[in-house]
Design a protein around this motif. Structure first.
Motif, PDB file in Angstrom:
ATOM      1  N   PRO A   1      48.086  46.679  66.389  1.00  0.00           N
ATOM      2  CA  PRO A   1      46.994  47.135  65.502  1.00  0.00           C
ATOM      3  C   PRO A   1      47.025  48.638  65.234  1.00  0.00           C
ATOM      4  N   ILE A   2      47.836  49.370  65.985  1.00  0.00           N
ATOM      5  CA  ILE A   2      47.963  50.806  65.750  1.00  0.00           C
ATOM      6  C   ILE A   2      49.039  51.097  64.715  1.00  0.00           C
ATOM      7  N   THR A   3      50.196  50.431  64.857  1.00  0.00           N
ATOM      8  CA  THR A   3      51.331  50.713  63.972  1.00  0.00           C
ATOM      9  C   THR A   3      51.419  49.762  62.785  1.00  0.00           C
ATOM     10  N   LEU A   4      50.752  48.600  62.881  1.00  0.00           N
ATOM     11  CA  LEU A   4      50.843  47.563  61.832  1.00  0.00           C
ATOM     12  C   LEU A   4      52.300  47.249  61.512  1.00  0.00           C
ATOM     13  N   SER A   5      53.061  47.042  62.563  1.00  0.00           N
ATOM     14  CA  SER A   5      54.495  46.790  62.447  1.00  0.00           C
ATOM     15  C   SER A   5      54.819  45.390  62.949  1.00  0.00           C
ATOM     16  N   LYS A   6      55.656  44.672  62.194  1.00  0.00           N
ATOM     17  CA  LYS A   6      56.108  43.358  62.647  1.00  0.00           C
ATOM     18  C   LYS A   6      56.858  43.471  63.963  1.00  0.00           C
ATOM     19  N   LEU A   7      57.644  44.534  64.103  1.00  0.00           N
ATOM     20  CA  LEU A   7      58.411  44.722  65.330  1.00  0.00           C
ATOM     21  C   LEU A   7      57.483  44.829  66.534  1.00  0.00           C
ATOM     22  N   ALA A   8      56.394  45.577  66.397  1.00  0.00           N
ATOM     23  CA  ALA A   8      55.437  45.704  67.494  1.00  0.00           C
ATOM     24  C   ALA A   8      54.787  44.362  67.819  1.00  0.00           C
ATOM     25  N   PHE A   9      54.513  43.576  66.792  1.00  0.00           N
ATOM     26  CA  PHE A   9      53.857  42.285  66.999  1.00  0.00           C
ATOM     27  C   PHE A   9      54.755  41.313  67.757  1.00  0.00           C
ATOM     28  N   PHE A  10      56.033  41.298  67.428  1.00  0.00           N
ATOM     29  CA  PHE A  10      56.939  40.310  68.009  1.00  0.00           C
ATOM     30  C   PHE A  10      57.656  40.798  69.263  1.00  0.00           C
ATOM     31  N   THR A  11      57.603  42.080  69.580  1.00  0.00           N
ATOM     32  CA  THR A  11      58.354  42.600  70.719  1.00  0.00           C
ATOM     33  C   THR A  11      58.013  41.912  72.035  1.00  0.00           C
ATOM     34  N   PRO A  12      56.724  41.705  72.401  1.00  0.00           N
ATOM     35  CA  PRO A  12      56.454  41.025  73.679  1.00  0.00           C
ATOM     36  C   PRO A  12      57.113  39.648  73.771  1.00  0.00           C
ATOM     37  N   ALA A  13      56.964  38.837  72.731  1.00  0.00           N
ATOM     38  CA  ALA A  13      57.582  37.507  72.741  1.00  0.00           C
ATOM     39  C   ALA A  13      59.102  37.611  72.777  1.00  0.00           C
ATOM     40  N   TRP A  14      59.640  38.617  72.090  1.00  0.00           N
ATOM     41  CA  TRP A  14      61.093  38.798  72.049  1.00  0.00           C
ATOM     42  C   TRP A  14      61.627  39.149  73.428  1.00  0.00           C
ATOM     43  N   LEU A  15      60.926  40.019  74.158  1.00  0.00           N
ATOM     44  CA  LEU A  15      61.368  40.394  75.503  1.00  0.00           C
ATOM     45  C   LEU A  15      61.325  39.195  76.441  1.00  0.00           C
ATOM     46  N   VAL A  16      60.286  38.389  76.349  1.00  0.00           N
ATOM     47  CA  VAL A  16      60.194  37.191  77.188  1.00  0.00           C
ATOM     48  C   VAL A  16      61.336  36.231  76.853  1.00  0.00           C
ATOM     49  N   ALA A  17      61.604  36.044  75.563  1.00  0.00           N
ATOM     50  CA  ALA A  17      62.691  35.144  75.155  1.00  0.00           C
ATOM     51  C   ALA A  17      64.032  35.635  75.669  1.00  0.00           C
ATOM     52  N   MET A  18      64.282  36.951  75.569  1.00  0.00           N
ATOM     53  CA  MET A  18      65.549  37.488  76.048  1.00  0.00           C
ATOM     54  C   MET A  18      65.650  37.374  77.569  1.00  0.00           C
ATOM     55  N   THR A  19      64.518  37.510  78.263  1.00  0.00           N
ATOM     56  CA  THR A  19      64.523  37.334  79.715  1.00  0.00           C
ATOM     57  C   THR A  19      64.934  35.917  80.085  1.00  0.00           C
ATOM     58  N   LEU A  20      64.354  34.945  79.397  1.00  0.00           N
ATOM     59  CA  LEU A  20      64.690  33.545  79.672  1.00  0.00           C
ATOM     60  C   LEU A  20      66.147  33.255  79.345  1.00  0.00           C
ATOM     61  N   LEU A  21      66.621  33.751  78.199  1.00  0.00           N
ATOM     62  CA  LEU A  21      68.016  33.532  77.837  1.00  0.00           C
ATOM     63  C   LEU A  21      68.956  34.148  78.857  1.00  0.00           C
ATOM     64  N   ALA A  22      68.624  35.365  79.315  1.00  0.00           N
ATOM     65  CA  ALA A  22      69.479  36.044  80.290  1.00  0.00           C
ATOM     66  C   ALA A  22      69.516  35.294  81.616  1.00  0.00           C
ATOM     67  N   ARG A  23      68.430  34.572  81.937  1.00  0.00           N
ATOM     68  CA  ARG A  23      68.399  33.785  83.171  1.00  0.00           C
ATOM     69  C   ARG A  23      69.163  32.470  83.026  1.00  0.00           C
ATOM     70  N   LEU A  24      69.144  31.901  81.824  1.00  0.00           N
ATOM     71  CA  LEU A  24      69.691  30.562  81.630  1.00  0.00           C
ATOM     72  C   LEU A  24      71.184  30.550  81.330  1.00  0.00           C
TER      73      LEU A  24
ATOM     74  N   VAL B   1      45.302  57.571  72.316  1.00  0.00           N
ATOM     75  CA  VAL B   1      45.166  58.662  71.349  1.00  0.00           C
ATOM     76  C   VAL B   1      45.471  58.171  69.938  1.00  0.00           C
ATOM     77  N   ALA B   2      46.537  57.369  69.798  1.00  0.00           N
ATOM     78  CA  ALA B   2      46.901  56.857  68.480  1.00  0.00           C
ATOM     79  C   ALA B   2      45.815  55.966  67.897  1.00  0.00           C
ATOM     80  N   ALA B   3      45.098  55.242  68.764  1.00  0.00           N
ATOM     81  CA  ALA B   3      44.032  54.356  68.295  1.00  0.00           C
ATOM     82  C   ALA B   3      42.892  55.137  67.646  1.00  0.00           C
ATOM     83  N   LEU B   4      42.768  56.423  67.979  1.00  0.00           N
ATOM     84  CA  LEU B   4      41.747  57.248  67.344  1.00  0.00           C
ATOM     85  C   LEU B   4      42.059  57.485  65.869  1.00  0.00           C
ATOM     86  N   TYR B   5      43.359  57.385  65.504  1.00  0.00           N
ATOM     87  CA  TYR B   5      43.776  57.614  64.126  1.00  0.00           C
ATOM     88  C   TYR B   5      43.871  56.310  63.340  1.00  0.00           C
ATOM     89  N   ASN B   6      44.219  55.216  64.033  1.00  0.00           N
ATOM     90  CA  ASN B   6      44.292  53.931  63.335  1.00  0.00           C
ATOM     91  C   ASN B   6      44.211  52.800  64.347  1.00  0.00           C
TER      92      ASN B   6
END
Length: 354
Positions: free
Chosen positions: A138-161, A71-76
């Protein structure tokens, strides 16, 4: 952030009582940390999801997030580079319900679902969460949205190590150290293009820590000369009390300092803006109690699970008021999800039978 502000405070050219500002920030930090770190009263789980209901909830989160994105993609929906997002951010205009749904889904629901899927070893569904999160950029044009997937993966690895507390320290130290090394190596004629080094340093070192600290300096200056908000910046309260500011604080700051829409953390907004430098520690003590409640509602969950499912929340707390973080970005929803999550899901054989 507080130490950054105390450093900036020594050199700031803004005209306010800098000694009072530094004293207020230091006491506010202590007032916040005391309840946040040392409240240990137990909260009994009166309602716990079964494993089956949790599974249905996780699928519902995926469907809700996907529907919100559609739905949000219909607006931006714009595929632009990070350096160009500010050319279009002012044009974003979502309905109120969609705006809240985007914030709650991307900051609370999807990271929680990702952490649950990892704990249940449903790695394909965890990957689907990461893809959904990336599509919010591409909907929010937010740096946080762009980096969140990589950030979650990094935190997962850190939590395991490493142990969770070490992971927290490394999650701050490693990205900042990388930015410093990029700049140092570039001055030594390294092969990294100067544009890439500067872009990384600005996005990570400058944006994560320096800007939130600078916001405290700006807010201290502005509210030493203007009327306090007395918490009327909370939209709900504007219906019941007279407020000297009808626009959001970020817009007010843009008009006064021409620094862009300048959001700020609870230390600047609930503290300095709402109660002034003298009384800010009282407000921050209350904020610490709210975070303490979240801590207690998560009691009994593995530290690594809390670290991953709440990985986005600290970034939000650095940049928006606590009230906004809890409501608009789903912090309160995340606290509730922690509370009703079955602790038995993390027993040794639970993941194999989930």
């Amino acid at each position: 952030m507080i130490f950054g502000y105390l450093w900036i405070n020594c050199f700031s050219t803004l005209e306010y009582d800098h000694r009072l500002g530094g004293f207020s920030a230091a006491v506010s930090a202590i007032a916040f940390l005391l309840p946040a770190l040392f409240t240990s009263s137990p909260i009994r789980q009166r309602y716990v999801l079964s494993k089956e209901l949790l599974g249905r909830l996780l699928i519902s989160i995926l469907l809700f997030a996907a529907a919100t994105m559609a739905v949000a993609a219909l607006y931006n929906f714009r595929l632009v580079g990070i350096e160009d997002i500010y050319n279009f951010r002012e044009q974003l205009d979502f309905p109120t319900f969609i705006s809240y749904s985007i914030g709650i889904a991307s900051a609370a629901l999807l990271p929680f679902a990702y952490a649950c899927f990892i704990a249940r070893r449903n790695y394909w569904l965890a990957a689907a969460v990461l893809l959904l999160l990336l599509l919010y950029y591409p909907i929010t044009l937010s740096k946080l949205a762009f980096f969140t997937p990589a950030w979650l993966v990094a935190m997962t690895l850190l939590a395991r190590l490493v142990e969770a507390r070490t992971a927290v320290i490394l999650s701050l130290l490693l990205p900042l150290l990388a930015g410093l090394l990029l700049v140092v190596h570039k001055t030594a004629d390294a092969t990294i293009p100067i544009t890439d080094a500067v872009r990384y340093f600005y996005t990570v070192n400058f944006r994560i820590l320096a800007v939130p600290a600078a916001a405290m300096d700006v807010y201290s200056d502005f509210f030493s000369k203007h009327e306090l908000t007395h918490f009327c910046q909370i939209s709900f309260l504007k219906r019941f009390v007279a407020c000297p500011y009808q626009d959001q604080m970020s817009i007010v700051m843009e008009r006064a300092y021409k620094l862009g829409n300048f959001n700020a953390s609870m230390f600047a907004t609930e503290g300095i803006a709402s109660m002034g430098l003298w009384l800010a520690p009282i407000a921050l003590f209350g904020c610490g109690l709210v975070i303490a409640l979240g801590n207690r509602l998560s009691a009994g969950l593995p530290p690594g699970f809390i670290l991953v499912s709440g990985a986005v929340f600290p970034q939000i707390l650095l940049n928006v008021p606590l009230s906004v973080a809890l409501v608009t970005h789903g912090g309160a929803v995340l606290f509730l999800l922690w509370y009703i999550t079955p602790r038995t899901m993390f027993e040794p054989d639970a993941a194999d039978t989930a």
